[in-house]
Design an enzyme around this catalytic site. Structure first.
Site, PDB file in Angstrom:
ATOM      1  CG  ASN A   1     -11.263  34.610  56.296  1.00  0.00           C
ATOM      2  OD1 ASN A   1     -12.292  35.234  56.051  1.00  0.00           O
ATOM      3  ND2 ASN A   1     -10.312  34.427  55.408  1.00  0.00           N
ATOM      4  CB  CYS A   5     -12.469  37.992  51.573  1.00  0.00           C
ATOM      5  SG  CYS A   5     -12.349  36.228  51.848  1.00  0.00           S
ATOM      6  CG  HIS A  31     -10.761  39.957  54.693  1.00  0.00           C
ATOM      7  ND1 HIS A  31     -11.849  39.327  55.259  1.00  0.00           N
ATOM      8  CD2 HIS A  31     -10.036  38.977  54.079  1.00  0.00           C
ATOM      9  CE1 HIS A  31     -11.787  38.035  54.991  1.00  0.00           C
ATOM     10  NE2 HIS A  31     -10.692  37.801  54.287  1.00  0.00           N
TER      11      HIS A  31
HETATM   12  N1  ACO Z   1      -1.520  22.828  62.090  1.00  0.00           N
HETATM   13  C1  ACO Z   1      -0.262  22.419  62.089  1.00  0.00           C
HETATM   14  N2  ACO Z   1       0.540  22.505  61.027  1.00  0.00           N
HETATM   15  C2  ACO Z   1       0.033  23.055  59.909  1.00  0.00           C
HETATM   16  C3  ACO Z   1      -1.289  23.509  59.841  1.00  0.00           C
HETATM   17  C4  ACO Z   1      -2.077  23.381  60.986  1.00  0.00           C
HETATM   18  N3  ACO Z   1      -3.352  23.785  61.034  1.00  0.00           N
HETATM   19  N4  ACO Z   1      -1.509  24.010  58.620  1.00  0.00           N
HETATM   20  C5  ACO Z   1      -0.363  23.861  57.924  1.00  0.00           C
HETATM   21  N5  ACO Z   1       0.552  23.283  58.702  1.00  0.00           N
HETATM   22  C6  ACO Z   1       1.922  22.935  58.359  1.00  0.00           C
HETATM   23  C7  ACO Z   1       2.099  22.711  56.885  1.00  0.00           C
HETATM   24  O1  ACO Z   1       1.724  21.400  56.562  1.00  0.00           O
HETATM   25  C8  ACO Z   1       3.586  22.942  56.721  1.00  0.00           C
HETATM   26  O2  ACO Z   1       4.239  21.779  57.093  1.00  0.00           O
HETATM   27  P1  ACO Z   1       5.487  21.239  56.216  1.00  0.00           P
HETATM   28  O3  ACO Z   1       6.499  22.354  56.279  1.00  0.00           O
HETATM   29  O4  ACO Z   1       5.873  20.014  56.946  1.00  0.00           O
HETATM   30  O5  ACO Z   1       4.927  21.031  54.863  1.00  0.00           O
HETATM   31  C9  ACO Z   1       3.885  24.003  57.778  1.00  0.00           C
HETATM   32  O6  ACO Z   1       2.776  24.016  58.673  1.00  0.00           O
HETATM   33  C10 ACO Z   1       4.096  25.392  57.247  1.00  0.00           C
HETATM   34  O7  ACO Z   1       3.130  25.661  56.267  1.00  0.00           O
HETATM   35  P2  ACO Z   1       3.123  27.059  55.524  1.00  0.00           P
HETATM   36  O8  ACO Z   1       2.100  26.999  54.450  1.00  0.00           O
HETATM   37  O9  ACO Z   1       4.520  27.450  55.149  1.00  0.00           O
HETATM   38  O10 ACO Z   1       2.654  28.037  56.705  1.00  0.00           O
HETATM   39  P3  ACO Z   1       2.471  29.570  56.624  1.00  0.00           P
HETATM   40  O11 ACO Z   1       3.316  30.202  57.642  1.00  0.00           O
HETATM   41  O12 ACO Z   1       2.528  30.094  55.219  1.00  0.00           O
HETATM   42  O13 ACO Z   1       0.951  29.732  57.086  1.00  0.00           O
HETATM   43  C11 ACO Z   1      -1.261  30.078  56.237  1.00  0.00           C
HETATM   44  C12 ACO Z   1      -0.093  29.122  56.339  1.00  0.00           C
HETATM   45  C13 ACO Z   1      -1.762  30.379  57.627  1.00  0.00           C
HETATM   46  C14 ACO Z   1      -2.380  29.402  55.438  1.00  0.00           C
HETATM   47  C15 ACO Z   1      -0.809  31.380  55.546  1.00  0.00           C
HETATM   48  O14 ACO Z   1      -0.154  31.082  54.338  1.00  0.00           O
HETATM   49  C16 ACO Z   1      -1.941  32.304  55.279  1.00  0.00           C
HETATM   50  O15 ACO Z   1      -2.552  32.842  56.172  1.00  0.00           O
HETATM   51  N6  ACO Z   1      -2.220  32.538  54.001  1.00  0.00           N
HETATM   52  C17 ACO Z   1      -3.329  33.393  53.632  1.00  0.00           C
HETATM   53  C18 ACO Z   1      -4.549  32.577  53.769  1.00  0.00           C
HETATM   54  C19 ACO Z   1      -5.732  33.433  53.701  1.00  0.00           C
HETATM   55  O16 ACO Z   1      -5.759  34.504  54.207  1.00  0.00           O
HETATM   56  N7  ACO Z   1      -6.735  32.897  53.029  1.00  0.00           N
HETATM   57  C20 ACO Z   1      -7.918  33.529  52.854  1.00  0.00           C
HETATM   58  C21 ACO Z   1      -7.751  34.946  52.332  1.00  0.00           C
HETATM   59  S1  ACO Z   1      -8.871  35.387  51.165  1.00  0.00           S
HETATM   60  C22 ACO Z   1     -10.264  34.987  51.826  1.00  0.00           C
HETATM   61  O17 ACO Z   1     -10.435  35.319  52.952  1.00  0.00           O
HETATM   62  C23 ACO Z   1     -11.276  34.216  51.056  1.00  0.00           C
END
Ligand code: ACO
Length: 323
Positions: free
Chosen positions: A278, A113, A248
């Site tokens: 993204n 990214c 980004h």
């Molecule tokens: N729909 C519904 N529920 C979901 C979904 C979804 N799409 N995805 C996850 N959940 C659930 C999980 O299973 C979890 O449930 P549980 O508590 O029963 O296990 C709950 O939601 C909370 O999950 P978390 O991982 O704690 O959620 P968080 O608030 O951390 O958000 C996210 C997750 C959006 C992935 C966040 O961590 C994030 O944005 N991280 C960075 C990701 C990123 O930017 N990646 C790419 C960057 S680098 C690049 O671009 C290559």
């Protein structure tokens, strides 16, 4: 000699997939996706589209807007994590062929990214020796390396390409400073199998990107703040002198957290993740293109481009916009 961005373009697949559409096939909701990421929709390629086709569309638009003919180009650099071919030829060679950049060199660059930031600085540096215009593209088709049954990852990504034409001139401004950073200790936080470590005995095409979302989130917020603070320190300016930060687009909550840490309003950040999700290396050039298209960039505006992603990699460029 200064290097200016003189033309911007984008390439997007026609097909737009909303959160509601995703919710028909996986256990998710529009409310969850939007509240956790800021994403409402993403564009997804059809069978005939690829990183090279999106990159070529973006390149043609950027060249036309810059008034530069393909045969004038000295270099084509494509930042991508999803090349058309597994190893070779490079996606840049396909773009070079398809736009008719008959006198240009071409290579791919691989910094996930952060790729567009790396490619911008690579091209700017090369232009110190070869003054011909360069074409810099960020292009990714994340949908082809995403597990569409995994709600933790598939809702985050989209496909697209953004392109910038760079031209050398004596006019003041342009790309002033760039910072490129990496920390391979975080390599496993976000990775995709399929390279030479993967045994040849199984079809690697089935491999999907793997991500520790929380770890990536925490890294991204810190890296983002560091990029902005380092760039303004190097340029000897204050944050109040920065008109736009173009980050980004990984998650709107990463941008909000960075804004809080930097103690500046969200209105100074350009955010278009809602419609595009993204798109990895394509987010920064597509966001800059949209900012410019919407008439929000004025001559002499100071703009910070900031990227962070797999590797781990992060980096930024401070640009004094000349349009
Ligand atoms: N729909 C519904 N529920 C979901 C979904 C979804 N799409 N995805 C996850 N959940 C659930 C999980 O299973 C979890 O449930 P549980 O508590 O029963 O296990 C709950 O939601 C909370 O999950 P978390 O991982 O704690 O959620 P968080 O608030 O951390 O958000 C996210 C997750 C959006 C992935 C966040 O961590 C994030 O944005 N991280 C960075 C990701 C990123 O930017 N990646 C790419 C960057 S680098 C690049 O671009 C290559």
């Amino acid at each position: 000699m200064n290097v200016h961005i003189t033309g911007l373009g984008y390439g997007l697949p026609a097909r737009r997939v909303t959160n509601e559409e995703l919710a028909k096939t996986i256990d998710t909701t529009d409310e969850w996706i939007f509240s956790h990421t800021g994403i409402r929709a993403r564009h997804i390629v059809g069978p005939e589209e690829s990183s090279a086709t999106l990159a070529t569309s973006a390149a043609k638009m950027a060249l036309a807007r810059a008034g530069v003919k393909p045969e004038e180009l000295g270099m084509v650099v494509v930042a991508t994590s999803t090349p058309d071919y597994g190893a070779f030829p490079s996606t840049a060679c396909l773009v070079q062929r398809d736009i008719g950049a008959v006198h240009a060199g071409a290579f791919d660059l691989f910094a996930a990214c952060t790729g567009f930031i790396y490619a911008l600085e690579a091209a700017r540096s090369l232009m110190q020796n070869d003054l011909r215009p360069a074409l810099v593209i960020g292009a990714d088709v994340m949908s082809r390396i995403t597990d569409w049954k995994d709600r933790n990852t598939c809702v985050l990504f989209g496909d697209g390409a953004g392109a910038a034409v760079l031209q050398a001139s004596d006019r003041p401004g342009g790309i002033r400073h760039s910072i490129l950073r990496a920390d391979g200790k975080g390599a496993q936080a976000l990775h995709h199998e399929g390279g030479c470590r993967t045994p040849q005995t199984g079809p690697w095409q089935g491999a999907y990107l793997q991500m520790n979302g929380r770890q990536v989130f925490n890294f991204a917020v810190k890296a983002f703040e560091e990029i902005v603070r380092d760039l303004i320190a190097r340029q000897g300016i204050t944050l109040s002198e920065v008109r736009w930060i173009v980050p980004h687009q990984a998650n709107v909550r990463i941008i909000e957290a960075a804004a809080r840490r930097l103690d500046i309003g969200l209105d100074r950040f350009f955010v278009n993740i809602g419609d595009l999700a993204n798109t990895s290396a394509a987010t920064v050039p597509m966001a800059l293109e949209q900012l410019h298209r919407e008439g929000k960039l004025q001559a002499d505006d100071t703009v910070i481009l900031a990227g962070f992603g797999a590797g781990l990699t992060w980096g930024g460029s401070l640009v004094q916009w000349q349009g």
